[in-house]
Design a protein around this motif. Structure first.
Motif, PDB file in Angstrom:
ATOM      1  N   VAL A   1       0.845  -1.198   0.000  1.00  0.00           N
ATOM      2  CA  VAL A   1       0.000   0.000   0.000  1.00  0.00           C
ATOM      3  C   VAL A   1       0.874   1.240   0.000  1.00  0.00           C
ATOM      4  CG1 VAL A   1      -1.767   1.283   1.251  1.00  0.00           C
ATOM      5  CG2 VAL A   1      -1.811  -1.221   1.254  1.00  0.00           C
ATOM      6  N   GLN A   2       0.660   2.100  -0.990  1.00  0.00           N
ATOM      7  CA  GLN A   2       1.375   3.371  -1.036  1.00  0.00           C
ATOM      8  C   GLN A   2       0.730   4.378  -0.103  1.00  0.00           C
ATOM      9  OE1 GLN A   2       2.600   5.108  -4.898  1.00  0.00           O
ATOM     10  NE2 GLN A   2       1.367   6.896  -4.329  1.00  0.00           N
ATOM     11  N   GLU A   3      -0.587   4.511  -0.212  1.00  0.00           N
ATOM     12  CA  GLU A   3      -1.309   5.405   0.684  1.00  0.00           C
ATOM     13  C   GLU A   3      -2.794   5.138   0.603  1.00  0.00           C
ATOM     14  OE1 GLU A   3      -0.165   9.287  -0.717  1.00  0.00           O
ATOM     15  OE2 GLU A   3      -1.861   9.410  -2.092  1.00  0.00           O
ATOM     16  N   VAL A   4      -3.503   5.548   1.649  1.00  0.00           N
ATOM     17  CA  VAL A   4      -4.961   5.485   1.702  1.00  0.00           C
ATOM     18  C   VAL A   4      -5.478   6.897   1.892  1.00  0.00           C
ATOM     19  CG1 VAL A   4      -6.965   4.573   2.936  1.00  0.00           C
ATOM     20  CG2 VAL A   4      -4.888   3.185   2.720  1.00  0.00           C
ATOM     21  N   ARG A   5      -6.438   7.293   1.066  1.00  0.00           N
ATOM     22  CA  ARG A   5      -7.018   8.640   1.158  1.00  0.00           C
ATOM     23  C   ARG A   5      -8.487   8.544   1.571  1.00  0.00           C
ATOM     24  NH1 ARG A   5      -4.501  12.984  -2.990  1.00  0.00           N
ATOM     25  NH2 ARG A   5      -2.312  12.363  -2.790  1.00  0.00           N
ATOM     26  N   ILE A   6      -8.803   9.170   2.695  1.00  0.00           N
ATOM     27  CA  ILE A   6     -10.174   9.204   3.197  1.00  0.00           C
ATOM     28  C   ILE A   6     -10.686  10.631   3.078  1.00  0.00           C
ATOM     29  CG2 ILE A   6     -11.661   8.783   5.189  1.00  0.00           C
ATOM     30  CD1 ILE A   6      -9.526   6.855   6.225  1.00  0.00           C
ATOM     31  N   ALA A   7     -11.700  10.813   2.248  1.00  0.00           N
ATOM     32  CA  ALA A   7     -12.255  12.144   2.009  1.00  0.00           C
ATOM     33  C   ALA A   7     -13.398  12.423   2.980  1.00  0.00           C
ATOM     34  CB  ALA A   7     -12.750  12.269   0.565  1.00  0.00           C
TER      35      ALA A   7
ATOM     36  N   LEU B   1       2.344 -19.092  -5.010  1.00  0.00           N
ATOM     37  CA  LEU B   1       2.258 -17.675  -4.652  1.00  0.00           C
ATOM     38  C   LEU B   1       1.275 -16.960  -5.570  1.00  0.00           C
ATOM     39  CD1 LEU B   1       3.694 -15.487  -2.795  1.00  0.00           C
ATOM     40  CD2 LEU B   1       5.029 -14.927  -4.844  1.00  0.00           C
ATOM     41  N   ILE B   2       0.364 -16.189  -4.949  1.00  0.00           N
ATOM     42  CA  ILE B   2      -0.620 -15.395  -5.691  1.00  0.00           C
ATOM     43  C   ILE B   2      -0.412 -13.931  -5.317  1.00  0.00           C
ATOM     44  CG2 ILE B   2      -3.077 -14.975  -6.117  1.00  0.00           C
ATOM     45  CD1 ILE B   2      -3.537 -17.876  -5.087  1.00  0.00           C
ATOM     46  N   LYS B   3      -0.208 -13.076  -6.313  1.00  0.00           N
ATOM     47  CA  LYS B   3       0.076 -11.662  -6.050  1.00  0.00           C
ATOM     48  C   LYS B   3      -0.896 -10.770  -6.809  1.00  0.00           C
ATOM     49  CE  LYS B   3       3.719  -8.131  -6.258  1.00  0.00           C
ATOM     50  NZ  LYS B   3       2.859  -7.126  -6.907  1.00  0.00           N
ATOM     51  N   THR B   4      -1.492  -9.814  -6.088  1.00  0.00           N
ATOM     52  CA  THR B   4      -2.286  -8.757  -6.701  1.00  0.00           C
ATOM     53  C   THR B   4      -1.627  -7.426  -6.343  1.00  0.00           C
ATOM     54  OG1 THR B   4      -3.778  -8.322  -4.830  1.00  0.00           O
ATOM     55  CG2 THR B   4      -4.332 -10.174  -6.269  1.00  0.00           C
ATOM     56  N   LYS B   5      -2.242  -6.330  -6.765  1.00  0.00           N
ATOM     57  CA  LYS B   5      -1.664  -5.016  -6.481  1.00  0.00           C
ATOM     58  C   LYS B   5      -1.612  -4.711  -4.984  1.00  0.00           C
ATOM     59  CE  LYS B   5      -3.049  -2.799 -10.818  1.00  0.00           C
ATOM     60  NZ  LYS B   5      -3.860  -1.707 -11.436  1.00  0.00           N
ATOM     61  N   LEU B   6      -2.588  -5.234  -4.238  1.00  0.00           N
ATOM     62  CA  LEU B   6      -2.693  -4.887  -2.822  1.00  0.00           C
ATOM     63  C   LEU B   6      -2.476  -6.051  -1.868  1.00  0.00           C
ATOM     64  CD1 LEU B   6      -5.777  -2.465  -2.778  1.00  0.00           C
ATOM     65  CD2 LEU B   6      -3.369  -1.863  -2.554  1.00  0.00           C
ATOM     66  N   VAL B   7      -2.592  -7.273  -2.350  1.00  0.00           N
ATOM     67  CA  VAL B   7      -2.524  -8.432  -1.464  1.00  0.00           C
ATOM     68  C   VAL B   7      -1.646  -9.517  -2.083  1.00  0.00           C
ATOM     69  CG1 VAL B   7      -3.834 -10.257  -0.318  1.00  0.00           C
ATOM     70  CG2 VAL B   7      -4.809  -7.967  -0.503  1.00  0.00           C
TER      71      VAL B   7
ATOM     72  N   GLN C   1     -10.031   5.837  -0.964  1.00  0.00           N
ATOM     73  CA  GLN C   1      -9.201   5.370  -2.072  1.00  0.00           C
ATOM     74  C   GLN C   1      -7.962   4.674  -1.513  1.00  0.00           C
ATOM     75  OE1 GLN C   1      -8.760   9.379  -3.736  1.00  0.00           O
ATOM     76  NE2 GLN C   1      -9.711   8.639  -5.626  1.00  0.00           N
ATOM     77  N   ILE C   2      -7.634   3.524  -2.083  1.00  0.00           N
ATOM     78  CA  ILE C   2      -6.439   2.799  -1.681  1.00  0.00           C
ATOM     79  C   ILE C   2      -5.518   2.683  -2.891  1.00  0.00           C
ATOM     80  CG2 ILE C   2      -5.514   0.685  -0.665  1.00  0.00           C
ATOM     81  CD1 ILE C   2      -8.211   0.190   0.599  1.00  0.00           C
ATOM     82  N   TYR C   3      -4.314   3.254  -2.772  1.00  0.00           N
ATOM     83  CA  TYR C   3      -3.338   3.245  -3.860  1.00  0.00           C
ATOM     84  C   TYR C   3      -2.274   2.187  -3.593  1.00  0.00           C
ATOM     85  CZ  TYR C   3      -5.164   7.735  -5.559  1.00  0.00           C
ATOM     86  OH  TYR C   3      -5.976   8.737  -6.058  1.00  0.00           O
ATOM     87  N   ALA C   4      -1.953   1.403  -4.610  1.00  0.00           N
ATOM     88  CA  ALA C   4      -0.855   0.454  -4.517  1.00  0.00           C
ATOM     89  C   ALA C   4       0.435   1.148  -4.926  1.00  0.00           C
ATOM     90  CB  ALA C   4      -1.109  -0.742  -5.426  1.00  0.00           C
ATOM     91  N   LYS C   5       1.547   0.671  -4.424  1.00  0.00           N
ATOM     92  CA  LYS C   5       2.840   1.254  -4.772  1.00  0.00           C
ATOM     93  C   LYS C   5       3.088   1.104  -6.271  1.00  0.00           C
ATOM     94  CE  LYS C   5       5.214   0.897  -0.338  1.00  0.00           C
ATOM     95  NZ  LYS C   5       6.306   0.274   0.437  1.00  0.00           N
TER      96      LYS C   5
END
Length: 387
Positions: A200-206, A354-360, A218-222
């Protein structure tokens, strides 16, 4: 903290506390008075705890996922819950009071509507041309608590609450006061994990600049410029919806059914059984690492997973109801698709997939373990060696 009340799969949140005048920036962007993260959280608690509850409102919530999963089978599209794993999905909401609610879930060719008005409700499914009149059964056993997320945990408010639980010494927090969501000025609470191994690069809560309630998460992946996961309002109005939004008359030729819903003793027992099973799983889990770099290690039986996927497929083919798979998706096909994309790995700890996604990242070991976390493959493999 009370962020608000979830309604179906949509966020129905509002408040009536003012934030003061909004100052227009020279560039045309909204500029709100500066506030610290602590002040924003205090404002959010005050707004959603205000006596009187949620004010009447209407709006549109959009959920978008781009997790980098392998292409899902065709059966996992449309109204299937599995379709939420990719693409964009929209829900329209009208909220008049606790007993006046309408949720519309349009798809490409069809639409479903849930209309609640007093002690009765209608569920309309245009795909089957069926209108079901639901009578809400009062009383019955109290719904037990469960230690796992519920299906309604897909709102900006609930996602924000769970993300904020990760904040603290492992997170850098900053506030942006020049953003806008659904045409409304918002504060963006930005949480950046300090762990280098986090995906996780960052999480933005509006947070709405006037009501201080979450309008978007919003959840941004690195390495990604666009959110890997996002849920939030694209349009919202804090005014009473017209009364006709809460009335429904079955169209001519529609099939009409009647059902009574409520948590009876059988449903209560089933729910309690699921809760106990979830607690047992939680008790057997082991956590490796800290903060955003945590990895959960659970017992894993591929045969049991396939059996449950097959059971979900059978239930979905002829049943609708709490806990059932609905919408025509095929869990086994999705499971096979994901497992076929897995990469064989090995080390001193053994071998696995191994299973890889952008966030998990997930690792299924041949010795019967499932390791999962929002971390890099290297961190997952390192955790596999921790006995």
């Amino acid at each position: 903290m009370r962020w608000g009340v979830p309604v179906a799969a949509a966020a129905v949140i509002g408040a009536a506390i003012g934030a003061g005048p909004v100052i227009a920036a020279v560039s045309g962007e909204p500029v709100l008075p500066e506030r610290s993260a602590e002040q924003l959280l205090a404002d959010a608690v005050a707004a959603t705890s205000k006596e009187g509850g949620i004010p009447p409102m209407s709006g549109t919530v959009q959920q978008t996922a781009s997790l980098g999963l392998p292409a899902l089978p065709a059966a996992a599209t449309g109204s299937s819950p599995l379709s939420l794993l990719s693409g964009s999905h929209e829900v329209k909401v009208w909220y008049g009071a606790d007993d006046k609610l309408r949720v519309a879930m349009p798809t490409q060719l069809n639409e479903t509507n849930l209309i609640l008005n007093g002690g009765q409700a209608w569920y309309w499914d245009s795909a089957t041309n069926t209108a079901t009149k639901l009578t809400i059964k009062q009383g019955g056993p109290e719904r037990p608590e469960t230690p796992v997320p519920q299906p309604t945990d897909f709102t900006p408010q609930q996602v924000a609450e769970r993300v904020l639980a990760e904040a603290g010494e492992h997170t850098a927090v900053r506030v942006i006061n020049t953003a806008e969501v659904a045409g409304r000025p918002v504060y963006q609470l930005v949480l950046s994990p300090k762990a280098e191994s986090s995906l996780v690069q960052e999480v933005r809560i509006a947070l709405d600049g006037e009501t201080y309630v979450p309008l978007q998460v919003q959840i941004y992946a690195k390495g990604s410029a666009e959110p890997a996961y996002q849920v939030g309002f694209t349009q919202v109005t804090f005014t009473p919806p017209a009364a006709e939004n809460f009335t429904f008359t079955p169209p001519a030729g529609a099939k009409v059914e009647e059902k009574e819903i409520g948590l009876d003793r059988a449903a209560h027992a089933e729910h309690a059984e699921h809760a106990e099973h979830a607690k047992d799983v939680a008790d057997t889990a082991k956590i490796v690492g800290e903060g955003w770099a945590r990895v959960a290690v659970l017992p894993f039986d591929p045969g049991e997973l396939s059996a449950k996927a097959e059971q979900a497929r059978e239930d979905g083919s002829g049943h609708r109801g709490h806990g059932r798979f609905d919408g025509g998706g095929d869990p086994q096909a999705v499971l096979d698709s994901v497992l076929n994309s897995a990469t064989p790995v090995s080390g001193p700890w053994g071998s696995g997939r191994l299973i890889k996604t952008k966030l998990v990242t997930a690792l299924l070991t041949d010795d019967g373990r499932l390791l999962v976390g929002a971390v890099t493959p290297e961190e997952i493999i390192r955790a596999a060696g921790v006995k």
